[in-house]
Design an enzyme around this catalytic site. Structure first.
Site, PDB file in Angstrom:
ATOM      1  CG  HIS A   4      -1.801  -1.213   1.278  1.00 52.28           C
ATOM      2  ND1 HIS A   4      -1.495  -2.298   2.045  1.00 52.28           N
ATOM      3  CD2 HIS A   4      -2.947  -1.526   0.608  1.00 52.28           C
ATOM      4  CE1 HIS A   4      -2.428  -3.229   1.873  1.00 52.28           C
ATOM      5  NE2 HIS A   4      -3.301  -2.786   1.010  1.00 52.28           N
ATOM      6  N   GLY A  20      -6.350  11.635   8.601  1.00 50.95           N
ATOM      7  CA  GLY A  20      -7.197  10.695   7.883  1.00 50.95           C
ATOM      8  C   GLY A  20      -7.236  11.010   6.386  1.00 50.95           C
ATOM      9  NE  ARG A  24      -7.207  17.032   7.908  1.00 51.32           N
ATOM     10  CZ  ARG A  24      -7.888  16.049   8.497  1.00 51.32           C
ATOM     11  NH1 ARG A  24      -7.336  15.317   9.451  1.00 51.32           N
ATOM     12  NH2 ARG A  24      -9.121  15.802   8.160  1.00 51.32           N
ATOM     13  NE  ARG A  43      -5.314  -0.229  -2.431  1.00 48.61           N
ATOM     14  CZ  ARG A  43      -6.411  -0.989  -2.339  1.00 48.61           C
ATOM     15  NH1 ARG A  43      -7.530  -0.503  -1.878  1.00 48.61           N
ATOM     16  NH2 ARG A  43      -6.352  -2.255  -2.687  1.00 48.61           N
ATOM     17  NE  ARG A  87      -7.308  10.236  14.416  1.00 50.84           N
ATOM     18  CZ  ARG A  87      -7.915  10.792  13.353  1.00 50.84           C
ATOM     19  NH1 ARG A  87      -7.284  10.881  12.199  1.00 50.84           N
ATOM     20  NH2 ARG A  87      -9.131  11.276  13.436  1.00 50.84           N
ATOM     21  CB  SER A  90     -11.677  16.455  12.049  1.00 51.39           C
ATOM     22  OG  SER A  90     -12.178  15.352  11.323  1.00 51.39           O
ATOM     23  CD  GLU A 179     -10.080   9.103  16.793  1.00 50.44           C
ATOM     24  OE1 GLU A 179     -10.542   8.048  17.295  1.00 50.44           O
ATOM     25  OE2 GLU A 179      -9.044   9.163  16.130  1.00 50.44           O
ATOM     26  CD  GLU A 181      -9.501   7.651  11.664  1.00 49.96           C
ATOM     27  OE1 GLU A 181      -9.553   8.601  12.481  1.00 49.96           O
ATOM     28  OE2 GLU A 181     -10.272   7.553  10.700  1.00 49.96           O
ATOM     29  CB  SER A 203     -14.468  19.126  12.572  1.00 52.77           C
ATOM     30  OG  SER A 203     -14.881  17.792  12.859  1.00 52.77           O
ATOM     31  CG  ASP A 204     -18.610  17.182  13.966  1.00 49.68           C
ATOM     32  OD1 ASP A 204     -17.664  16.895  13.217  1.00 49.68           O
ATOM     33  OD2 ASP A 204     -19.142  16.372  14.747  1.00 49.68           O
ATOM     34  NE  ARG A 217     -15.550  20.311   8.221  1.00 52.40           N
ATOM     35  CZ  ARG A 217     -16.032  19.312   8.926  1.00 52.40           C
ATOM     36  NH1 ARG A 217     -15.307  18.246   9.122  1.00 52.40           N
ATOM     37  NH2 ARG A 217     -17.237  19.356   9.415  1.00 52.40           N
TER      38      ARG A 217
END
Ligand SMILES: O=P(O)(O)O[C@H]1O[C@H](CO)[C@@H](O)[C@H]1O
Ligand SMILES: O=c1cc[nH]c(=O)[nH]1
Length: 236
Positions: A4, A20, A24, A43, A87, A90, A179, A181, A203-204, A217
């Site tokens: 990958h 993520g 970004r 990918r 990490r 958001s 979140e 992850e 973010s929310d 954002r």
């Protein structure tokens, strides 16, 4: 090269920041690193290596959700020798006191399940952040005057949640934000003796239903990138 990640041996730094969103990663590398070079496009999961105050850093997307992050964290650690993984994500706030754009440093993360659950069997492993990274990130955030919260978060498997009762219990038990992850990042890092931390931007808000407009954002994410870099290299 791995299945990958297309980077050649030596092209990934020991310190890796993991958003993520692959775009970004591109934005953060081009904004904060000197001489960023794209080292992965497989990918569309973009990864860049450059330097920050003279220190080599890779910024590489993780994708959304723990199965995706697990693939990249495993390959970055096992095949490329990553040692510190932070990490930069958001998150949705789960406490009234937390506001949009605030930063959350995840001391630990609760889950229903992680990709590692299968082999832990009856054990409820408690994924936790590296203490030195956490302390350095908190110091960096304080020195910048950024509104920051340190504590437990929730790493969910689903974004569109059908369990309001579970969210209520987490809010009641002081969970700061949700979140998708961090728990697996902490678990994989622990398995290989690596350091990990999740630095999150709100973010929310799950309680007030406010959300950052999509055009705001990226600019709101600068604080967490700077905190992550300063935590990784506290004397730089
Ligand atoms: O902004 P990122 O890092 O992708 O993190 C959050 O955003 C995604 C959901 O929209 C999930 O990956 C969640 O963890
Ligand atoms: O996973 C996430 C990320 C941001 N906000 C949420 O509600 N969930």
């Amino acid at each position: 090269m791995t299945i990958h990640i297309g980077a050649k041996p030596g092209e990934i730094a020991e310190t890796v920041l993991m958003p993520g969103d692959p775009l970004r990663a591109k934005w953060a590398a081009e904004t904060f690193l000197e001489n960023p070079v794209c080292v992965n496009e497989v990918r569309g999961m973009l990864g860049y290596t450059g330097t920050w105050r003279g220190n080599r850093v890779t910024i590489h997307g993780s994708g959304m959700g723990m199965p995706s992050l697990s693939i990249y964290a495993n390959e970055l650690i096992r095949d490329y020798g990553a040692k510190t993984l932070i990490r930069i994500g958001s998150a949705g706030a789960m406490q009234e006191k937390i506001k949009l754009r605030d930063v959350v440093l995840a001391m630990t993360s609760s889950t229903i399940s992680t990709p590692s659950k299968g082999f832990f069997r009856e054990l409820n492993f408690a994924p936790c952040a590296d203490y030195d990274l956490l302390e350095a990130a908190n110091a960096a955030a304080k020195s910048k005057g950024i509104s920051t919260h340190v504590g437990g978060i929730y790493s969910a498997d689903v974004f569109y949640d059908e369990r309001p009762d579970l969210n209520e219990q987490m809010t009641r038990h002081g969970i700061l934000a949700v979140e998708m992850e961090a728990a697996e990042l902490y678990t994989v890092a622990a398995r290989y003796g690596c350091r990990a931390l999740a630095v999150l931007t709100i973010s929310d808000h799950l309680l007030t239903h406010e959300a950052l407009p999509s055009e705001d954002r990226q600019s709101s994410f600068s604080d967490m990138v700077e905190i992550a870099l300063e935590a990784a290299f506290p004397s730089a």
